[in-house]
Design a protein around this motif. Structure first.
Motif, PDB file in Angstrom:
ATOM      1  N   GLY A  24       0.758  -1.199   0.171  1.00  0.00           N
ATOM      2  CA  GLY A  24      -0.109  -0.128   0.227  1.00  0.00           C
ATOM      3  C   GLY A  24       0.906   1.325  -0.136  1.00  0.00           C
ATOM      4  O   GLY A  24       1.975   1.136  -0.188  1.00  0.00           O
ATOM      5  N   PHE A  25       0.466   2.466   0.416  1.00  0.00           N
ATOM      6  CA  PHE A  25       1.141   3.601   0.456  1.00  0.00           C
ATOM      7  C   PHE A  25       0.320   4.496   1.367  1.00  0.00           C
ATOM      8  O   PHE A  25      -0.925   4.629   1.757  1.00  0.00           O
ATOM      9  CB  PHE A  25       1.189   4.116  -0.904  1.00  0.00           C
ATOM     10  CG  PHE A  25       0.047   4.700  -1.733  1.00  0.00           C
ATOM     11  CD1 PHE A  25      -0.189   5.940  -1.974  1.00  0.00           C
ATOM     12  CD2 PHE A  25      -0.927   3.698  -2.139  1.00  0.00           C
ATOM     13  CE1 PHE A  25      -1.411   6.413  -2.746  1.00  0.00           C
ATOM     14  CE2 PHE A  25      -2.033   4.196  -2.733  1.00  0.00           C
ATOM     15  CZ  PHE A  25      -2.299   5.394  -3.191  1.00  0.00           C
ATOM     16  N   THR A  26       0.927   5.552   1.911  1.00  0.00           N
ATOM     17  CA  THR A  26       0.304   6.418   3.244  1.00  0.00           C
ATOM     18  C   THR A  26      -0.797   7.361   2.692  1.00  0.00           C
ATOM     19  O   THR A  26      -1.406   7.904   3.350  1.00  0.00           O
ATOM     20  CB  THR A  26       1.505   7.018   3.992  1.00  0.00           C
ATOM     21  OG1 THR A  26       1.848   8.012   3.124  1.00  0.00           O
ATOM     22  CG2 THR A  26       2.525   6.032   4.513  1.00  0.00           C
ATOM     23  N   HIS A  27      -0.638   7.656   1.106  1.00  0.00           N
ATOM     24  CA  HIS A  27      -1.646   8.770   0.765  1.00  0.00           C
ATOM     25  C   HIS A  27      -2.696   7.916   0.173  1.00  0.00           C
ATOM     26  O   HIS A  27      -3.734   8.577  -0.474  1.00  0.00           O
ATOM     27  CB  HIS A  27      -0.908   9.445  -0.531  1.00  0.00           C
ATOM     28  CG  HIS A  27       0.144  10.653   0.079  1.00  0.00           C
ATOM     29  ND1 HIS A  27       1.338  10.120   0.823  1.00  0.00           N
ATOM     30  CD2 HIS A  27       0.184  11.962   0.033  1.00  0.00           C
ATOM     31  CE1 HIS A  27       2.235  11.499   0.938  1.00  0.00           C
ATOM     32  NE2 HIS A  27       1.233  12.176   0.646  1.00  0.00           N
ATOM     33  N   CYS A  28      -2.607   6.644   0.343  1.00  0.00           N
ATOM     34  CA  CYS A  28      -4.111   5.703  -0.070  1.00  0.00           C
ATOM     35  C   CYS A  28      -5.314   6.494   0.500  1.00  0.00           C
ATOM     36  O   CYS A  28      -5.608   6.562   1.679  1.00  0.00           O
ATOM     37  CB  CYS A  28      -3.704   4.377   0.221  1.00  0.00           C
ATOM     38  SG  CYS A  28      -5.065   3.325  -0.317  1.00  0.00           S
ATOM     39  N   PRO A  29      -6.392   6.746  -0.399  1.00  0.00           N
ATOM     40  CA  PRO A  29      -7.602   7.286   0.272  1.00  0.00           C
ATOM     41  C   PRO A  29      -8.457   6.305   0.713  1.00  0.00           C
ATOM     42  O   PRO A  29      -9.319   6.835   1.666  1.00  0.00           O
ATOM     43  CB  PRO A  29      -8.152   8.028  -1.003  1.00  0.00           C
ATOM     44  CG  PRO A  29      -7.764   6.985  -2.143  1.00  0.00           C
ATOM     45  CD  PRO A  29      -6.459   6.620  -1.730  1.00  0.00           C
ATOM     46  N   ASP A  30      -8.414   5.097   0.492  1.00  0.00           N
ATOM     47  CA  ASP A  30      -9.471   3.936   0.833  1.00  0.00           C
ATOM     48  C   ASP A  30      -9.075   2.778   1.171  1.00  0.00           C
ATOM     49  O   ASP A  30      -8.970   2.135   2.340  1.00  0.00           O
ATOM     50  CB  ASP A  30     -10.790   3.959  -0.016  1.00  0.00           C
ATOM     51  CG  ASP A  30     -10.205   4.079  -1.581  1.00  0.00           C
ATOM     52  OD1 ASP A  30      -9.016   3.595  -1.972  1.00  0.00           O
ATOM     53  OD2 ASP A  30     -10.782   4.861  -2.553  1.00  0.00           O
ATOM     54  N   VAL A  31      -8.530   1.885   0.288  1.00  0.00           N
ATOM     55  CA  VAL A  31      -8.236   0.708   0.221  1.00  0.00           C
ATOM     56  C   VAL A  31      -7.249   0.381   1.525  1.00  0.00           C
ATOM     57  O   VAL A  31      -7.357  -0.429   2.086  1.00  0.00           O
ATOM     58  CB  VAL A  31      -7.559   0.104  -1.088  1.00  0.00           C
ATOM     59  CG1 VAL A  31      -7.115  -1.353  -0.929  1.00  0.00           C
ATOM     60  CG2 VAL A  31      -8.953  -0.067  -2.002  1.00  0.00           C
ATOM     61  N   CYS A  32      -6.182   1.131   1.471  1.00  0.00           N
ATOM     62  CA  CYS A  32      -4.946   0.903   2.180  1.00  0.00           C
ATOM     63  C   CYS A  32      -5.575   1.163   3.764  1.00  0.00           C
ATOM     64  O   CYS A  32      -5.545   0.268   4.849  1.00  0.00           O
ATOM     65  CB  CYS A  32      -3.745   1.653   2.118  1.00  0.00           C
ATOM     66  SG  CYS A  32      -3.010   1.460   0.624  1.00  0.00           S
ATOM     67  N   PRO A  33      -6.038   2.304   4.185  1.00  0.00           N
ATOM     68  CA  PRO A  33      -6.474   2.268   5.438  1.00  0.00           C
ATOM     69  C   PRO A  33      -7.551   1.227   6.033  1.00  0.00           C
ATOM     70  O   PRO A  33      -7.789   0.822   7.034  1.00  0.00           O
ATOM     71  CB  PRO A  33      -7.263   3.811   5.724  1.00  0.00           C
ATOM     72  CG  PRO A  33      -7.524   4.077   4.277  1.00  0.00           C
ATOM     73  CD  PRO A  33      -6.365   3.502   3.598  1.00  0.00           C
TER      74      PRO A  33
END
Length: 216
Positions: A84-93
């Motif tokens: 993932g990545f820290t700027h991810c808006p939906d899937v990652c969190p």
């Protein structure tokens, strides 16, 4: 770097491979494993095991504390790996929240064989190892975090059968498209299976508890 068409082709190929693998699982009610007792896939709700674990080639990522992360570092416990990545808006969190629910549910497993979650950022230009670690620990303090520069990062993802790519946005910014499956590594650091969305924390925790007890 991949373009979007290449990514779609890779995702289609991955999906086709997963379909074939799922068929193998369906027709193999009890799978003998090379390092332990047979485990009936029907007893698992979230994890889909491969008929045999797949060894990973050598790799080296950088952990959030600045130390190298190699295959030997992941040996000894079951590990769930999510890109993932820290700027991810939906899937990652969303995914890290669901995995944190599983982590809380398996806290009763003795620490030496308690499963781990590893978050690997596919955005090293914006995510330093330290930033990735801060992000991952926001969801659960035990979550490991790492990243790497290219080509090491791409090689690691490819070894897991996962893909990602940078997607330009208006205004000069960008996002990252990436696989959403969670890879399951066994205590010998081999790719043992996958967990595909939607994730159910209770099912994941129950499966990992069973795996930790059956194949420690």
């Amino acid at each position: 770097m991949f373009n979007r068409q290449t990514l779609l082709i890779l995702l289609a190929a991955l999906a086709a491979g997963l379909g074939l693998w799922a068929a193998q699982i369906a027709f193999a009610p009890s799978l003998p494993r090379d390092d332990g007792p047979a485990l009936d896939p029907a007893t698992l709700s979230a994890v889909r095991l491969f008929p045999q674990p797949r060894p990973l080639p050598p790799f080296e990522l950088q952990q959030s504390d600045g130390t190298p992360l190699t295959g030997s570092e992941l040996a000894g416990r079951w590990t769930l790996v999510f890109l993932g990545f820290t700027h991810c808006p939906d899937v990652c969190p969303t995914t890290l929240t669901e995995l944190a629910g599983a982590q809380r549910a398996w806290m009763g497993i003795p620490e030496p064989r308690r499963p781990r979650v590893l978050f690997v950022s596919v955005d090293p230009d914006r995510d330093s190892p330290e930033r990735a670690g801060e992000y991952a620990r926001y969801f659960h303090p035990d979550t490991l975090a790492a990243t790497a520069q290219e080509p090491a990062l791409q090689q690691f993802a490819t070894a897991l059968g996962l893909v990602y790519m940078k997607v330009p946005l208006e205004g000069g910014d960008y996002s990252m498209d990436h696989s959403t499956a969670v890879v399951v590594l066994d205590p010998r650091g081999r790719q043992a299976g996958l967990i595909r969305p939607p994730l159910v924390p209770a099912d994941i925790a129950a499966d990992l508890r069973l795996l930790a007890e059956t194949i420690p």
